[in-house]
Scaffold this motif. Sequence first.
Motif, mmCIF file in Angstrom:
data_model
loop_
_atom_site.group_PDB
_atom_site.id
_atom_site.type_symbol
_atom_site.label_atom_id
_atom_site.label_comp_id
_atom_site.label_asym_id
_atom_site.label_seq_id
_atom_site.Cartn_x
_atom_site.Cartn_y
_atom_site.Cartn_z
ATOM 1 N N VAL A 131 0.842 -1.196 0.000
ATOM 2 C CA VAL A 131 0.000 0.000 0.000
ATOM 3 C C VAL A 131 0.876 1.244 0.000
ATOM 4 O O VAL A 131 0.617 2.211 -0.727
ATOM 5 N N GLU A 132 1.937 1.213 0.805
ATOM 6 C CA GLU A 132 2.852 2.354 0.884
ATOM 7 C C GLU A 132 3.489 2.630 -0.476
ATOM 8 O O GLU A 132 3.632 3.788 -0.876
ATOM 9 N N ALA A 133 3.857 1.580 -1.205
ATOM 10 C CA ALA A 133 4.458 1.754 -2.526
ATOM 11 C C ALA A 133 3.477 2.422 -3.487
ATOM 12 O O ALA A 133 3.855 3.322 -4.253
ATOM 13 N N VAL A 134 2.225 2.003 -3.453
ATOM 14 C CA VAL A 134 1.202 2.598 -4.322
ATOM 15 C C VAL A 134 0.985 4.061 -3.959
ATOM 16 O O VAL A 134 0.921 4.928 -4.840
ATOM 17 N N VAL A 135 0.890 4.363 -2.673
ATOM 18 C CA VAL A 135 0.673 5.744 -2.224
ATOM 19 C C VAL A 135 1.869 6.612 -2.603
ATOM 20 O O VAL A 135 1.700 7.756 -3.051
ATOM 21 N N LYS A 136 3.078 6.075 -2.454
ATOM 22 C CA LYS A 136 4.278 6.845 -2.846
ATOM 23 C C LYS A 136 4.229 7.196 -4.325
ATOM 24 O O LYS A 136 4.575 8.313 -4.721
ATOM 25 N N SER A 137 3.814 6.231 -5.166
ATOM 26 C CA SER A 137 3.745 6.507 -6.604
ATOM 27 C C SER A 137 2.674 7.553 -6.911
ATOM 28 O O SER A 137 2.874 8.408 -7.777
ATOM 29 N N ILE A 138 1.553 7.527 -6.192
ATOM 30 C CA ILE A 138 0.497 8.526 -6.388
ATOM 31 C C ILE A 138 1.013 9.910 -6.013
ATOM 32 O O ILE A 138 0.792 10.894 -6.735
ATOM 33 N N ILE A 139 1.724 10.001 -4.888
ATOM 34 C CA ILE A 139 2.273 11.284 -4.429
ATOM 35 C C ILE A 139 3.305 11.802 -5.426
ATOM 36 O O ILE A 139 3.330 12.995 -5.752
ATOM 37 N N ALA A 140 4.145 10.905 -5.947
ATOM 38 C CA ALA A 140 5.173 11.318 -6.903
ATOM 39 C C ALA A 140 4.553 11.769 -8.230
ATOM 40 O O ALA A 140 4.967 12.783 -8.796
ATOM 41 N N GLY B 36 -6.637 15.158 1.038
ATOM 42 C CA GLY B 36 -7.897 14.786 0.404
ATOM 43 C C GLY B 36 -7.715 14.289 -1.015
ATOM 44 O O GLY B 36 -8.305 13.287 -1.420
ATOM 45 N N GLN B 37 -6.871 14.974 -1.765
ATOM 46 C CA GLN B 37 -6.624 14.576 -3.153
ATOM 47 C C GLN B 37 -5.941 13.210 -3.206
ATOM 48 O O GLN B 37 -6.325 12.349 -3.989
ATOM 49 N N VAL B 38 -4.926 13.031 -2.374
ATOM 50 C CA VAL B 38 -4.182 11.768 -2.365
ATOM 51 C C VAL B 38 -5.098 10.625 -1.908
ATOM 52 O O VAL B 38 -5.094 9.541 -2.496
ATOM 53 N N MET B 39 -5.907 10.884 -0.881
ATOM 54 C CA MET B 39 -6.830 9.851 -0.381
ATOM 55 C C MET B 39 -7.822 9.440 -1.470
ATOM 56 O O MET B 39 -8.119 8.259 -1.642
ATOM 57 N N GLY B 40 -8.342 10.409 -2.203
ATOM 58 C CA GLY B 40 -9.288 10.106 -3.276
ATOM 59 C C GLY B 40 -8.676 9.207 -4.328
ATOM 60 O O GLY B 40 -9.270 8.208 -4.745
ATOM 61 N N SER C 175 -5.303 5.672 4.982
ATOM 62 C CA SER C 175 -5.247 6.988 5.636
ATOM 63 C C SER C 175 -3.988 7.146 6.469
ATOM 64 O O SER C 175 -3.314 8.181 6.418
ATOM 65 N N THR C 176 -3.669 6.135 7.253
ATOM 66 C CA THR C 176 -2.481 6.177 8.117
ATOM 67 C C THR C 176 -1.220 6.355 7.278
ATOM 68 O O THR C 176 -0.348 7.171 7.610
ATOM 69 N N ILE C 177 -1.129 5.604 6.181
ATOM 70 C CA ILE C 177 0.068 5.661 5.334
ATOM 71 C C ILE C 177 0.157 7.009 4.620
ATOM 72 O O ILE C 177 1.244 7.599 4.523
ATOM 73 N N LYS D 119 -1.037 9.914 5.650
ATOM 74 C CA LYS D 119 -0.635 10.906 6.648
ATOM 75 C C LYS D 119 0.866 10.820 6.908
ATOM 76 O O LYS D 119 1.558 11.845 6.970
ATOM 77 N N LYS D 120 1.354 9.590 7.070
ATOM 78 C CA LYS D 120 2.773 9.393 7.380
ATOM 79 C C LYS D 120 3.646 9.931 6.238
ATOM 80 O O LYS D 120 4.633 10.631 6.475
ATOM 81 N N LEU D 121 3.268 9.663 5.001
ATOM 82 C CA LEU D 121 4.078 10.077 3.856
ATOM 83 C C LEU D 121 3.986 11.582 3.573
ATOM 84 O O LEU D 121 4.957 12.188 3.141
ATOM 85 N N LEU D 122 2.827 12.162 3.832
ATOM 86 C CA LEU D 122 2.675 13.595 3.564
ATOM 87 C C LEU D 122 3.312 14.467 4.649
ATOM 88 O O LEU D 122 3.664 15.608 4.395
ATOM 89 N N THR D 123 3.449 13.934 5.858
ATOM 90 C CA THR D 123 4.082 14.709 6.926
ATOM 91 C C THR D 123 5.584 14.479 6.973
ATOM 92 O O THR D 123 6.282 15.217 7.652
ATOM 93 N N ALA D 124 6.047 13.466 6.282
ATOM 94 C CA ALA D 124 7.493 13.148 6.312
ATOM 95 C C ALA D 124 8.288 14.100 5.469
ATOM 96 O O ALA D 124 7.854 14.755 4.611
#
Length: 149
Positions: A100-109, A120-124, A140-142, A144-149
């Motif tokens: 899940v973290e890998a997918v979220v990282k790719s979305i953020i990148a 909100g955008q990333v969660m959507g 949600s937890t992941i 938050k962790k990635l956006l605050t890091a």
Amino acid sequence: MSLQTNITAALKEAMKAKDQVALESLRAIKSELLLAQTSGSDTAFTEADEIKLLQKLVKQRKDAAAIFIEQNRTDLAEPELAQAAIIEQFLPAQLSESEVEAVVKSIIAEGNFSGMAAMGQVMGLANAKLAGSADGKTISTIVKKLLTA
């Protein structure tokens, strides 16, 4: 096979095996499916809707079990957890936190998101991409962790 067909087959097996916990769980799924299908909306009931419904049922049981455990009522929590496990059998395989973290990282990148304002955008995007394969709390937890890091 459709979810309804799978549930009916599993119900027959549970009846033959006289498994009360499985029967309760499967009847709850069947009931929710029928309610959702006959709710009066004109739109067809999709596989994504079925997955959301199953996730809702699992969450309800886990939340109830957590409350029972908090109140030292393990005798009531155990059946709830057993029902959640039976319902989870009909969900797609869940991703691990690292996946899940890998997918979220790719979305953020890809979106070049940063800071909690983009939560909100990333969660959507993450919920759309991971629908059914991870629960919202984990996502949600992941995020938050990635956006605050």
